[in-house]
Design an enzyme around this catalytic site. Structure first.
Site, PDB file in Angstrom:
ATOM      1  N   SER A 433       0.807  -1.219   0.000  1.00  0.00           N
ATOM      2  CA  SER A 433       0.000   0.000   0.000  1.00  0.00           C
ATOM      3  C   SER A 433       0.842   1.273   0.000  1.00  0.00           C
ATOM      4  O   SER A 433       0.469   2.271  -0.628  1.00  0.00           O
ATOM      5  CB  SER A 433      -0.969   0.012   1.186  1.00  0.00           C
ATOM      6  OG  SER A 433      -0.254  -0.113   2.403  1.00  0.00           O
ATOM      7  N   HIS A 485       1.659   5.111   4.264  1.00  0.00           N
ATOM      8  CA  HIS A 485       0.798   5.712   3.237  1.00  0.00           C
ATOM      9  C   HIS A 485       1.247   7.134   2.905  1.00  0.00           C
ATOM     10  O   HIS A 485       1.411   7.496   1.739  1.00  0.00           O
ATOM     11  CB  HIS A 485      -0.653   5.713   3.701  1.00  0.00           C
ATOM     12  CG  HIS A 485      -1.263   4.352   3.737  1.00  0.00           C
ATOM     13  ND1 HIS A 485      -2.535   4.117   4.205  1.00  0.00           N
ATOM     14  CD2 HIS A 485      -0.788   3.141   3.355  1.00  0.00           C
ATOM     15  CE1 HIS A 485      -2.813   2.835   4.123  1.00  0.00           C
ATOM     16  NE2 HIS A 485      -1.770   2.224   3.619  1.00  0.00           N
TER      17      HIS A 485
END
Length: 515
Positions: A433, A485
């Site tokens: 991610s 992230h």
């Protein structure tokens, strides 16, 4: 032949043949190679649920997918035909799953022995009635671990495994397990409180635990629960061979009741599934055009499966995107067949296979900054990341080219890993991610600085708001590494800005040539 006759002949009877064959073949395979021969190096949760759940899709997609299109049904996806595929897969999977419980328990008798050491004579047996035994409670070993589960790691489970050696035995252990489930979105303070409360309660219960309250023992097979007890044993006995240890867990019900209603439910679930499929097949009308094409053996015109396979073909137009997706899938498959839990591997397991953590990286294991990008903490974690990766990479490959796309993915992933260990002191971080957010950082830069044409910029703003915004929001709720992230997103945006400064015209030309 009337419409009902055609539907029964061309769809329903093939479904029955395929479903019965699939059920019988898998049950026979499991019984022969796992239960009798013991040569399948797969954990019980894979054999009992995940393989049976996935297996029916293979014959359905090969032999029934074309036939289902004969039905004139309405829906948003392939005119609703995907719903038929799902229903058929479900109708086959349920009796297979139910049957595994029956096969695993019905294949073994109860062996009566005088003392615990006699168990070593029955290596292929599972259930034992021990006439006399004693447990060395003072030499017990404990191991505590946590597992997360759910779409966004919503659930948190504490596990405590107590392994107690039997008296006069070297490698036979009495296993006692405690566990507690709670939400993973509560605060860290509350988690710590619940964790301490769980340990205190388990300790109190273990002090008064009655080891003699058992009607028979079950010898654990290759499973996550057995791994937990083995971890407890090796804390004080690291030299012991894992494979040689025998873990017995007590059963308090009568041995004759172990099968419950599993046998009737095998046939009952299959019958219910067949009835539902029959109604689903009989009610809709026949699509006459599809019937004519089917009789002429013409391929499907709008075939989603074919489109997906072409998208995942590393020789096709999306070479780099396909390579990145397939690489993540292959690493996950290796992890699962190596024994990691398919839903929720523990932080320790993830660390052992290449997860990222500050202590190990500072110690010199810099390779974790890359390996952790391709490791995932469960099936849902993988699937969610593959969706984001497929969308983001396909939007960039035509602009960057395959080599720059793969390099951008890895560079952003490394910076995401660095951000994670900078922000988190003792968190094991895994997953693509961070690297995916890096790709969306590139998309953000290309959108802001008008590398994309106007119509794509509008779509990109919606995509960025949905994927990036929602993911970051869930990250703030807990259970997700938002540091990775943000690290990936910022590094991707900076990388995109550098590319714009040095190759702006080339980037625009690449978009024009790929319209």
């Amino acid at each position: 032949m009337n419409n009902i006759g055609i539907k029964i002949k061309e769809i329903y009877i093939p479904f029955l043949v395929i479903s019965i064959t699939t059920i019988i073949l898998y049950c026979t395979f499991r019984w022969a190679f796992d239960i009798k021969l013991g040569v399948l190096p797969l954990k019980e949760n894979l054999l009992n649920f995940w393989i049976p759940f996935s297996l029916p899709w293979i014959p359905i997609l090969i032999w029934l997918r074309r036939r289902i299109r004969l039905l004139n049904v309405k829906g948003k996806r392939e005119n609703g035909h995907f719903g038929y595929q799902f229903a058929m897969a479900f109708a086959i999977a349920i009796p297979i799953i139910v049957s595994q419980n029956y096969i695993q328990k019905a294949s073994f008798d109860l062996v009566s022995i005088d003392n615990i050491e006699e168990i070593t004579k029955y290596s292929n047996e599972k259930y034992f009635n021990v006439n006399s035994f004693s447990v060395n409670k003072k030499a017990s070993n404990s191991y505590v671990t946590t597992r997360t589960s759910g779409r966004y790691n919503d659930n948190l489970t504490f596990h405590l495994y107590q392994s107690c050696p039997f008296e006069n035995s070297v490698n036979i252990w009495y296993g006692v397990e405690y566990k507690k489930n709670l939400s993973n979105h509560i605060s860290d303070t509350r988690k710590n409180f619940e964790y301490k409360s769980f340990l205190e309660k388990a300790e109190r219960e273990f002090v008064t635990y009655n080891f003699q309250r058992v009607k028979y023992f079950e010898k654990l097979g290759y499973s996550d629960v057995r791994d937990g007890f083995i971890e407890a044993i090796q804390i004080r006995n690291p030299e012991l061979n894992k494979a040689d240890q025998i873990i017995l867990v007590p059963e308090s019900d009568d041995f004759e009741d172990r099968l419950g209603t599993s046998l009737p439910w095998i046939f009952g679930s299959f019958g219910i599934g067949c009835l539902v499929i029959l109604l689903m097949v009989v009610i809709p009308k026949i699509d006459k055009k599809e019937l004519i094409d089917f009789k002429k053996d013409k391929p499907l015109k709008d075939d989603d499966l074919k489109a997906i396979l072409e998208f995942l073909d590393p020789r096709g137009p999306n070479k780099a995107t396909a390579v990145l997706i397939l690489l993540n899938i292959m690493v996950f498959m290796v992890m699962i067949f190596s024994g990691l839990n398919i839903v929720s591997p523990t932080p320790r397991e993830l660390l052992e296979v290449g997860g990222n953590r500050r202590f190990e990286v500072i110690k010199g294991e810099y390779w974790r900054l890359i390996t952790s990008i391709f490791i995932h903490g469960g099936l849902m974690h993988l699937l969610m990341n593959l969706i984001g990766l497929g969308i983001g990479a396909s939007l960039l490959e035509g602009i960057l080219g395959k080599t720059k796309l793969i390099l951008s993915f890895i560079i952003c992933g490394v910076f995401a890993s660095l951000a994670s260990i900078y922000w988190n002191e003792n968190t094991v971080s895994v997953g693509a991610s961070g690297a995916i957010f890096g790709l969306y950082g590139l998309i953000l830069a290309f959108t802001i600085f008008k590398i994309y044409p106007n119509y794509l910029r509008r779509i990109n703003w919606m995509l960025l708001g949905l994927y990036v915004g929602v993911s970051l929001l869930f990250g703030f709720l807990g259970g997700i590494d938002n540091a990775a992230h943000f690290g990936g997103l910022i590094s991707g945006f900076i990388l995109g800005g550098l590319l714009i400064l040095t190759e702006k015209e080339n980037l625009k030309n690449n978009i024009s040539s790929n319209k």
